[in-house]
Scaffold this motif. Structure first.
Motif, short mmCIF file in Angstrom:
data_model
loop_
_atom_site.label_atom_id
_atom_site.label_comp_id
_atom_site.label_asym_id
_atom_site.label_seq_id
_atom_site.Cartn_x
_atom_site.Cartn_y
_atom_site.Cartn_z
N ALA A 92 0.84 -1.19 0.00
CA ALA A 92 0.00 0.00 0.00
C ALA A 92 0.88 1.25 0.00
O ALA A 92 2.05 1.21 0.37
N GLY A 93 0.28 2.36 -0.42
CA GLY A 93 1.02 3.61 -0.42
C GLY A 93 0.86 4.37 0.88
O GLY A 93 0.36 3.84 1.88
N SER A 94 1.24 5.62 0.85
CA SER A 94 1.20 6.44 2.06
C SER A 94 -0.18 7.03 2.31
O SER A 94 -0.45 7.53 3.40
N GLY A 95 -1.05 6.98 1.31
CA GLY A 95 -2.35 7.61 1.43
C GLY A 95 -2.36 9.05 0.99
O GLY A 95 -3.33 9.78 1.25
N SER A 96 -1.32 9.49 0.29
CA SER A 96 -1.24 10.89 -0.12
C SER A 96 -2.31 11.25 -1.16
O SER A 96 -2.65 12.42 -1.32
N VAL A 97 -2.80 10.25 -1.87
CA VAL A 97 -3.91 10.46 -2.79
C VAL A 97 -5.14 9.79 -2.17
O VAL A 97 -5.14 8.60 -1.89
N THR A 98 -6.17 10.57 -1.94
CA THR A 98 -7.34 10.08 -1.21
C THR A 98 -8.37 9.46 -2.16
O THR A 98 -8.30 9.61 -3.38
N ALA A 99 -9.35 8.79 -1.55
CA ALA A 99 -10.45 8.23 -2.33
C ALA A 99 -11.19 9.34 -3.06
O ALA A 99 -11.60 9.18 -4.22
N GLU A 100 -11.38 10.48 -2.40
CA GLU A 100 -12.08 11.59 -3.04
C GLU A 100 -11.32 12.09 -4.27
O GLU A 100 -11.93 12.47 -5.28
N GLN A 101 -9.98 12.11 -4.18
CA GLN A 101 -9.20 12.54 -5.33
C GLN A 101 -9.31 11.53 -6.48
O GLN A 101 -9.36 11.91 -7.65
#
Length: 431
Positions: A92-101
């Motif tokens: 998994a990544g860091s979460g820097s790109v969100t589901a909303e994005q």
């Protein structure tokens, strides 16, 4: 309802619609996997033969709960499992790109219209995704995008970007392209169900970059991939426009947040040539890819029936014969379960109906109707050695066992099938 609860409901609903193909389970599946198309392109593709296993093996299938009303989840696309079966993990990544994005990116790439009931996953997941129901006024259609990292030289990358054999897989169009940056893109127009029991179409664009970025864009001609009535003749986006969605640079921030994967392990030993196997080399057929083993078996048995196509991957191989009397499919499935042997039983092996061979090999021969197509006949020789090696050779009176018969009987005789399944080259030690 929380996303996790909605997801559970959707997966349970989807699971209720899946019927496991016993032969596919017992014989390590048919074709590739979807494949497939993954390729398979998912059950074929979207879920059969233990949906989670095939989706994970065949590629990255995207989706989510689709709610076109903003309330109850009346239509849905089952969200894909992550490669390791949990929501987060080392890939998994860091979460820097969100589901909303992710949802906003998908919406930005779609032409004029509404995207309702959107659902997404960000890069805190191993497989970021976005999906929804797109409505351009001409019929609601499910759309989705999923991102992942793969070994660019591995089997998952190849399986996701290779067009399947049309003798075995029904689709209307497929092409694979090489882009200037070294990426490979497959554009595929197919059907959700290989037997065409419903008219749901799925069009797909899959791109794999030299860095191992895998982007898959899907669209349907219905508001859900399964369980919803067709709303339009074709999915909404022309295939080249779907390609633009899959090749857009808008996905790079999310892809760059996902860690690279380890290269796939390669076999340690160099395979012998077919000539070495036929002349008595200790290298066994079981140590070769099934499609290569099948070539050697046919040559060694002196079978010269004209072949129109052939292929396979790993422990599955096939050829399609065309002797001018109607095409005929021959399949080879190999499995090696050391815990199961001819003496202790084998999962999926129905038991012998012929006397054991001197070396203890058990043999079951069957002739009867196929499980899928109309008027299809299947002849099968199922064998299991004392060390657990299972070799299954099946022949059909059609090139597509999900289609219709093309001839009265398979091109090969039962005796020829026995010769292939019981060839001494399958044994590790030869006398």
């Amino acid at each position: 309802m929380p996303f996790e609860d909605e997801l559970g409901v959707a997966l349970r609903r989807a699971g209720d619609g899946f019927t496991a193909d016993r032969d596919a389970l017992a014989e390590a599946g048919e074709q590739r996997g979807r494949r497939l198309v993954v390729r398979r392109r998912a059950a074929l593709a979207g879920g059969s033969v233990v949906a989670l296993a095939l989706i994970a093996a065949a590629g990255a299938y995207s989706g989510g709960l689709l709610d076109d009303t903003g309330g109850n989840t009346s239509v849905y696309v089952a969200a894909p499992p992550t490669p390791h079966g949990d929501d987060k993990g080392p890939r998994a990544g860091s979460g820097s790109v969100t589901a909303e994005q992710m949802i906003a990116n998908l919406r930005a790439l779609l032409p004029d219209g509404r995207l309702t009931g959107p659902v997404g996953r960000g890069t805190e997941d191993q497989m970021p995704a976005a999906s929804g129901v797109y409505d351009d006024g001409k019929g609601k259609a499910a759309v989705s995008i999923s991102l992942s990292r793969v070994d660019p030289a591995g089997s998952q990358a190849r399986g996701g970007t290779e067009c399947g054999d049309k003798n075995l897989e029904q689709y209307d169009y497929c092409r694979t392209e090489q882009l200037a940056d070294g990426s490979t893109v497959m554009l595929h127009k197919g059907y959700e169900y290989t037997d065409r029991r419903e008219d749901t179409k799925v069009w797909r664009a899959v791109r794999v970059t030299p860095q191992g970025f895998m982007i898959e864009a899907n669209e349907w001609n219905a508001p859900a991939e399964k369980g919803a009535a067709v709303s339009r003749t074709n999915p909404p986006l022309p295939i080249d426009q779907l390609k633009s969605v899959a090749t857009s640079e808008i996905w790079y921030p999310a892809l760059n947040d996902l860690p690279a994967v380890e290269p796939e392990a390669q076999p340690g030993a160099e395979p012998a040539t077919g000539a070495e196997i036929r002349t008595g080399s200790p290298t066994a057929l079981r140590d070769r890819p099934a499609v290569e083993a099948l070539e050697d078996l046919l040559a060694g048995a002196g079978i010269k029936t004209p072949v129109s196509s052939q292929g396979g991957e790993g422990r599955y191989g096939y050829v399609v014969f065309d002797d001018g009397k109607g095409k005929s499919l021959l399949q080879l499935n190999v499995s090696d379960n050391k815990g199961d042997s001819a003496g202790s039983g084998h999962a999926g092996f129905a038991g012998p109906n012929l006397p054991p061979l001197p070396d203890g090999t058990l043999v079951r021969v069957t002739q009867g109707p196929g499980e899928k197509g109309r008027g299809v006949t299947e002849w099968k020789v199922d064998t299991i050695r004392t060390d657990g090696l299972r070799v299954v050779v099946s022949a059909f009176n059609t090139a597509d066992q999900s289609g219709t018969s093309t001839r009265k009987e398979p091109a090969l005789t039962l005796d020829q099938l026995k010769t292939l399944a019981l060839a001494p080259g399958w044994n590790r030690t030869r006398n």
